[in-house]
Design an enzyme around this catalytic site. Sequence first.
Site, PDB file in Angstrom:
ATOM      1  N   ARG A 104     -25.596 -28.871  -4.975  1.00  0.00           N
ATOM      2  CA  ARG A 104     -26.174 -29.834  -4.053  1.00  0.00           C
ATOM      3  C   ARG A 104     -27.507 -29.298  -3.575  1.00  0.00           C
ATOM      4  O   ARG A 104     -27.573 -28.205  -3.025  1.00  0.00           O
ATOM      5  CB  ARG A 104     -25.204 -29.949  -2.871  1.00  0.00           C
ATOM      6  CG  ARG A 104     -25.172 -31.281  -2.225  1.00  0.00           C
ATOM      7  CD  ARG A 104     -24.007 -31.364  -1.270  1.00  0.00           C
ATOM      8  NE  ARG A 104     -24.042 -30.385  -0.204  1.00  0.00           N
ATOM      9  CZ  ARG A 104     -23.569 -30.609   1.016  1.00  0.00           C
ATOM     10  NH1 ARG A 104     -23.055 -31.780   1.314  1.00  0.00           N
ATOM     11  NH2 ARG A 104     -23.587 -29.684   1.933  1.00  0.00           N
ATOM     12  N   THR A 108     -32.189 -32.384   0.037  1.00  0.00           N
ATOM     13  CA  THR A 108     -31.888 -33.817  -0.144  1.00  0.00           C
ATOM     14  C   THR A 108     -30.386 -34.102  -0.172  1.00  0.00           C
ATOM     15  O   THR A 108     -29.975 -35.254  -0.051  1.00  0.00           O
ATOM     16  CB  THR A 108     -32.468 -34.310  -1.483  1.00  0.00           C
ATOM     17  OG1 THR A 108     -31.771 -33.626  -2.547  1.00  0.00           O
ATOM     18  CG2 THR A 108     -33.954 -34.021  -1.598  1.00  0.00           C
ATOM     19  N   ASP A 200     -18.574 -23.076   3.821  1.00  0.00           N
ATOM     20  CA  ASP A 200     -19.043 -23.236   2.437  1.00  0.00           C
ATOM     21  C   ASP A 200     -17.959 -22.706   1.497  1.00  0.00           C
ATOM     22  O   ASP A 200     -17.748 -21.485   1.408  1.00  0.00           O
ATOM     23  CB  ASP A 200     -20.365 -22.497   2.236  1.00  0.00           C
ATOM     24  CG  ASP A 200     -20.968 -22.833   0.885  1.00  0.00           C
ATOM     25  OD1 ASP A 200     -20.279 -22.639  -0.141  1.00  0.00           O
ATOM     26  OD2 ASP A 200     -22.118 -23.297   0.837  1.00  0.00           O
ATOM     27  N   ASP A 203     -18.998 -20.164  -1.372  1.00  0.00           N
ATOM     28  CA  ASP A 203     -19.320 -18.838  -0.829  1.00  0.00           C
ATOM     29  C   ASP A 203     -18.057 -18.095  -0.396  1.00  0.00           C
ATOM     30  O   ASP A 203     -17.925 -16.886  -0.610  1.00  0.00           O
ATOM     31  CB  ASP A 203     -20.275 -18.967   0.366  1.00  0.00           C
ATOM     32  CG  ASP A 203     -21.705 -19.251  -0.081  1.00  0.00           C
ATOM     33  OD1 ASP A 203     -22.029 -18.960  -1.255  1.00  0.00           O
ATOM     34  OD2 ASP A 203     -22.494 -19.765   0.736  1.00  0.00           O
TER      35      ASP A 203
HETATM   36  C1  PRP Z   1     -20.240 -27.979  -2.536  1.00  0.00           C
HETATM   37  C2  PRP Z   1     -18.821 -28.383  -2.862  1.00  0.00           C
HETATM   38  C3  PRP Z   1     -19.018 -29.711  -3.527  1.00  0.00           C
HETATM   39  C4  PRP Z   1     -20.205 -30.280  -2.819  1.00  0.00           C
HETATM   40  C5  PRP Z   1     -19.713 -31.307  -1.852  1.00  0.00           C
HETATM   41  O1  PRP Z   1     -20.848 -27.451  -3.647  1.00  0.00           O
HETATM   42  O2  PRP Z   1     -18.157 -27.469  -3.679  1.00  0.00           O
HETATM   43  O3  PRP Z   1     -19.292 -29.615  -4.918  1.00  0.00           O
HETATM   44  O4  PRP Z   1     -20.832 -29.215  -2.123  1.00  0.00           O
HETATM   45  O5  PRP Z   1     -20.753 -31.932  -1.222  1.00  0.00           O
HETATM   46  P1  PRP Z   1     -21.117 -33.476  -1.421  1.00  0.00           P
HETATM   47  O6  PRP Z   1     -19.835 -34.237  -1.274  1.00  0.00           O
HETATM   48  O7  PRP Z   1     -22.060 -33.730  -0.284  1.00  0.00           O
HETATM   49  O8  PRP Z   1     -21.778 -33.638  -2.746  1.00  0.00           O
HETATM   50  P2  PRP Z   1     -22.280 -26.698  -3.621  1.00  0.00           P
HETATM   51  O9  PRP Z   1     -23.395 -27.629  -3.888  1.00  0.00           O
HETATM   52  O10 PRP Z   1     -22.375 -25.882  -2.354  1.00  0.00           O
HETATM   53  O11 PRP Z   1     -22.205 -25.782  -4.891  1.00  0.00           O
HETATM   54  P3  PRP Z   1     -21.240 -24.541  -5.225  1.00  0.00           P
HETATM   55  O12 PRP Z   1     -19.834 -25.098  -5.404  1.00  0.00           O
HETATM   56  O13 PRP Z   1     -21.818 -24.039  -6.498  1.00  0.00           O
HETATM   57  O14 PRP Z   1     -21.302 -23.551  -4.101  1.00  0.00           O
HETATM   58  N1  URA Z   2     -19.726 -28.052   0.668  1.00  0.00           N
HETATM   59  C1  URA Z   2     -18.966 -27.077   1.242  1.00  0.00           C
HETATM   60  O1  URA Z   2     -18.676 -26.057   0.601  1.00  0.00           O
HETATM   61  N2  URA Z   2     -18.552 -27.256   2.491  1.00  0.00           N
HETATM   62  C2  URA Z   2     -18.847 -28.342   3.205  1.00  0.00           C
HETATM   63  O2  URA Z   2     -18.420 -28.457   4.371  1.00  0.00           O
HETATM   64  C3  URA Z   2     -19.643 -29.345   2.596  1.00  0.00           C
HETATM   65  C4  URA Z   2     -20.056 -29.174   1.318  1.00  0.00           C
END
Ligand code: PRP
Ligand code: URA
Length: 209
Positions: A104, A108, A200, A203
């Site tokens: 994400r 944006t 997160d 993380d």
């Molecule tokens: C997080 C989570 C989802 C997304 C959710 O991923 O694991 O994929 O955000 O958010 P949304 O519903 O607003 O799209 P992130 O982009 O942090 O990537 P990662 O899993 O690689 O840490």
């Molecule tokens: N992605 C995450 O990992 N946590 C949140 O709360 C939203 C998006």
Amino acid sequence: MMSKVTVLNHPLIDHKMSQVRDKHTNTKAFRETVSEIGALITYEITRDFKTTPKTIETPMAVMTAHELEKPVVIVPILRAGLGMVDGIHNIIPNAKIGHIGLYRDEETLEPKAYYQKFPKSITNSVVLVVDPMLATGGSASYAIDILKKQGVLDIRYVGLVGCPEGIQRLQKDHPDVSIYLAALDEKLDENGYIVPGLGDCGDRLFGTK
Ligand code: PRP
Ligand code: URA
């Protein structure tokens, strides 16, 4: 038609969710518990799976047993979706696994795709799209777009924590996709994080912060 939303309402899942939400839970316990919740949710996701009769022999007699009709493909959205895969796969060991890489954009909040790989059998399978956090719903919606372009017809979304914004987005974009969540939270904050949520997820699973 509006997608069905199932929020698992079960004491054991609530108990495990309280562990993953707690900010003092360490990476190892977080990872193990997320996977366990994945296994428990699978029981509910598969409740209406169709079965076909099969004649087998027990040590005692010939009988008609029942087997799952369609193959299953688990598709985690990288990275955080990986955390639930082992739990689900332990319960459906014949499932194949595809991957969709999305992150994400922090400004944006739009999903950016960087990887995809699917088993050949995906089009005639039930596909479980796995991502723990349904925040804006942008990532899940985009991943489902990708799967539909592959020709997949039977898709279910599986997550840990959702919020009203994410559910509305997914229902609008993909009314045919059922949504399964361990918990439904109140809202998104101004940075697109679910509150109270669990922080997160990527993380916390991989110790990257
Ligand atoms: C997080 C989570 C989802 C997304 C959710 O991923 O694991 O994929 O955000 O958010 P949304 O519903 O607003 O799209 P992130 O982009 O942090 O990537 P990662 O899993 O690689 O840490
Ligand atoms: N992605 C995450 O990992 N946590 C949140 O709360 C939203 C998006």
